[in-house]
Design an enzyme around this catalytic site. Structure first.
Site, PDB file in Angstrom:
ATOM      1  N   ASN A 189      47.795  10.924  26.551  1.00  0.00           N
ATOM      2  CA  ASN A 189      47.266  11.226  25.225  1.00  0.00           C
ATOM      3  C   ASN A 189      48.067  10.525  24.134  1.00  0.00           C
ATOM      4  O   ASN A 189      47.511  10.089  23.123  1.00  0.00           O
ATOM      5  CB  ASN A 189      47.264  12.738  24.983  1.00  0.00           C
ATOM      6  CG  ASN A 189      46.503  13.108  23.739  1.00  0.00           C
ATOM      7  OD1 ASN A 189      45.361  12.682  23.543  1.00  0.00           O
ATOM      8  ND2 ASN A 189      47.122  13.887  22.862  1.00  0.00           N
TER       9      ASN A 189
ATOM     10  N   ASP B  88      59.451  10.409   3.284  1.00  0.00           N
ATOM     11  CA  ASP B  88      59.164   9.725   4.546  1.00  0.00           C
ATOM     12  C   ASP B  88      60.481   9.653   5.298  1.00  0.00           C
ATOM     13  O   ASP B  88      61.437   9.025   4.833  1.00  0.00           O
ATOM     14  CB  ASP B  88      58.619   8.326   4.251  1.00  0.00           C
ATOM     15  CG  ASP B  88      58.285   7.535   5.514  1.00  0.00           C
ATOM     16  OD1 ASP B  88      58.910   7.781   6.564  1.00  0.00           O
ATOM     17  OD2 ASP B  88      57.416   6.646   5.441  1.00  0.00           O
ATOM     18  N   PHE B  89      60.567  10.307   6.461  1.00  0.00           N
ATOM     19  CA  PHE B  89      61.877  10.376   7.137  1.00  0.00           C
ATOM     20  C   PHE B  89      62.369   9.040   7.671  1.00  0.00           C
ATOM     21  O   PHE B  89      63.521   8.917   8.071  1.00  0.00           O
ATOM     22  CB  PHE B  89      61.920  11.462   8.215  1.00  0.00           C
ATOM     23  CG  PHE B  89      60.791  11.482   9.226  1.00  0.00           C
ATOM     24  CD1 PHE B  89      60.391  10.347   9.899  1.00  0.00           C
ATOM     25  CD2 PHE B  89      60.162  12.685   9.529  1.00  0.00           C
ATOM     26  CE1 PHE B  89      59.381  10.384  10.846  1.00  0.00           C
ATOM     27  CE2 PHE B  89      59.140  12.739  10.472  1.00  0.00           C
ATOM     28  CZ  PHE B  89      58.758  11.583  11.137  1.00  0.00           C
TER      29      PHE B  89
ATOM     30  N   HIS C 296      57.880  11.993  20.414  1.00  0.00           N
ATOM     31  CA  HIS C 296      56.878  11.526  21.383  1.00  0.00           C
ATOM     32  C   HIS C 296      55.798  10.659  20.730  1.00  0.00           C
ATOM     33  O   HIS C 296      55.008  10.037  21.428  1.00  0.00           O
ATOM     34  CB  HIS C 296      56.264  12.692  22.166  1.00  0.00           C
ATOM     35  CG  HIS C 296      55.293  13.534  21.394  1.00  0.00           C
ATOM     36  ND1 HIS C 296      54.460  14.435  22.018  1.00  0.00           N
ATOM     37  CD2 HIS C 296      55.020  13.643  20.060  1.00  0.00           C
ATOM     38  CE1 HIS C 296      53.716  15.043  21.104  1.00  0.00           C
ATOM     39  NE2 HIS C 296      54.044  14.590  19.928  1.00  0.00           N
TER      40      HIS C 296
END
EC number: 2.1.1.4
Length: 358
Positions: free
Chosen positions: A313, A247-248, A266
């Site tokens: 979005n 998990d970064f 984003h």
């Protein structure tokens, strides 16, 4: 007096050019999307490609298992959208794919957008049903759209094995089209060891090894993503690409000369972006760099329209937003990076490059 009334009356009449053409186009835009979605889902373009000759509506309806009346209407719409060609033969209309349809709308094409279209139809389209709620609340709409808790973003995105594969296929189709432009916008040949953080299906990693024969790439992603990627997207031929599970936001990052974040920032708030970039900066050796791949807004936010829509979005699907090059530069600077540059590719995605001084 009567003359004055007549003039006033004529002024109140709609002018001849006051036809709301654009508004009507916008109102009905979703109809076009659904025509493309349904045609792909039914396999219309695949059937025409496989036939290697123009087919009648009756032949197509039988091949895809649909009603003749429905298929005739769908084919007419696809013709109007310039996705199909028509041919007259013995008083019968025959249909064939346009070049664009054969290249981008058939499943077997190397540049196929089929999986991206499926994801748009079955995931994004459903989220956008709740756009009004997203605007009101400022939160993504996974819970309403799919009944899953959206607090953990990637648990929502990868809510099933099937959904994970669909998302990875989406990423594959995008990088097959845009990846080469992204990895060659800057000369990345000085960076021999590359780490693609959140590298997903590995499509961008493959573009890197193709463009830069001397480099190796490590894909860093969640354990279940790495496992799925190995099973579905890699062969023994991809020897210069390796994997690292983690998990970064939490786990140690592999050493690299260049870290890539493609369509990652984003997804997140500014605070989370700086947190991640700061972890990368700490892992960077002097002279290393980070490459951001994102759809960039104009400096004043006035466009492009596609990126403005992408930002909406991000609202319905994630915690993040689309940003300008200057906003990404500010995030990089806040994390310690310097000499930040950006390049526009002329396609969907652009790049921002930041360095850790030697």
């Amino acid at each position: 007096m009567a003359e004055c009334q007549e003039v006033g009356s004529s002024e109140r009449k709609p002018a001849a050019d006051r036809y709301p053409r654009k508004i009507l186009e916008y109102m009905e835009g979703f109809l076009i999307s659904k025509v493309v979605f349904s045609s792909c889902e039914l396999g219309v373009f695949d059937v025409l490609l496989g036939a290697e000759r123009p087919l009648s509506a009756e032949e197509i309806s039988q091949a895809v298992g649909a009603s003749l009346d429905g298929i005739e209407r769908l084919l007419a719409a696809c013709t109007g959208l310039q996705l199909l060609n028509t041919h007259q033969d013995d008083r019968q209309v025959l249909y064939s794919n346009t070049e664009q349809a054969s290249i981008y709308l058939t499943r077997s094409s190397p540049l196929s957008l089929y999986q991206s279209i499926q994801y748009s139809s079955r995931t994004i389209y459903l989220c956008w049903h709740y756009l009004t709620d997203a605007v009101r609340s400022g939160r993504n709409q996974y819970e309403k759209a799919f009944g899953v808790n959206s607090k953990d973003l990637f648990q929502a995105l990868y809510r099933s094995d099937e959904e994970m594969v669909k998302f990875m296929q989406l990423m594959n189709s995008i990088w097959n089209i845009c990846g080469k432009d992204v990895v060659t916008a800057f000369d990345l040949s000085p960076f021999k060891v590359i780490c693609d953080l959140g590298g997903c299906s590995g499509a961008l990693a493959k573009q890197c090894t193709s463009a830069y024969p001397a480099c190796t790439v490590t894909i860093f992603d969640l354990p279940n993503v790495v496992q799925t990627s190995r099973e579905h997207f890699f062969t023994e031929a991809d020897q210069r690409i390796g994997f690292h599970e983690g998990d970064f936001f939490k786990d140690p990052l592999p050493e690299a000369d260049l870290y890539i974040l493609a369509r990652i920032l984003h997804d997140w708030t500014d605070q989370r972006c700086i947190e991640l970039l700061s972890r990368i900066y700490a892992a960077c050796k002097p002279g290393s760099a980070v490459l951001l791949v994102e759809a960039l807004l104009h400096g004043d936010g006035s466009g492009p329209l596609t990126v403005q829509l992408y930002s909406l979005n991000m609202l319905v699907q994630t915690e993040g937003r689309e940003r300008t090059a200057a906003q990404y530069a500010a995030l990089l600077t806040a994390a310690g990076f310097s000499s930040v540059q950006h390049r526009l590719t002329g396609k969907i995605y652009d790049i921002v490059l930041g360095h850790k001084e030697a």
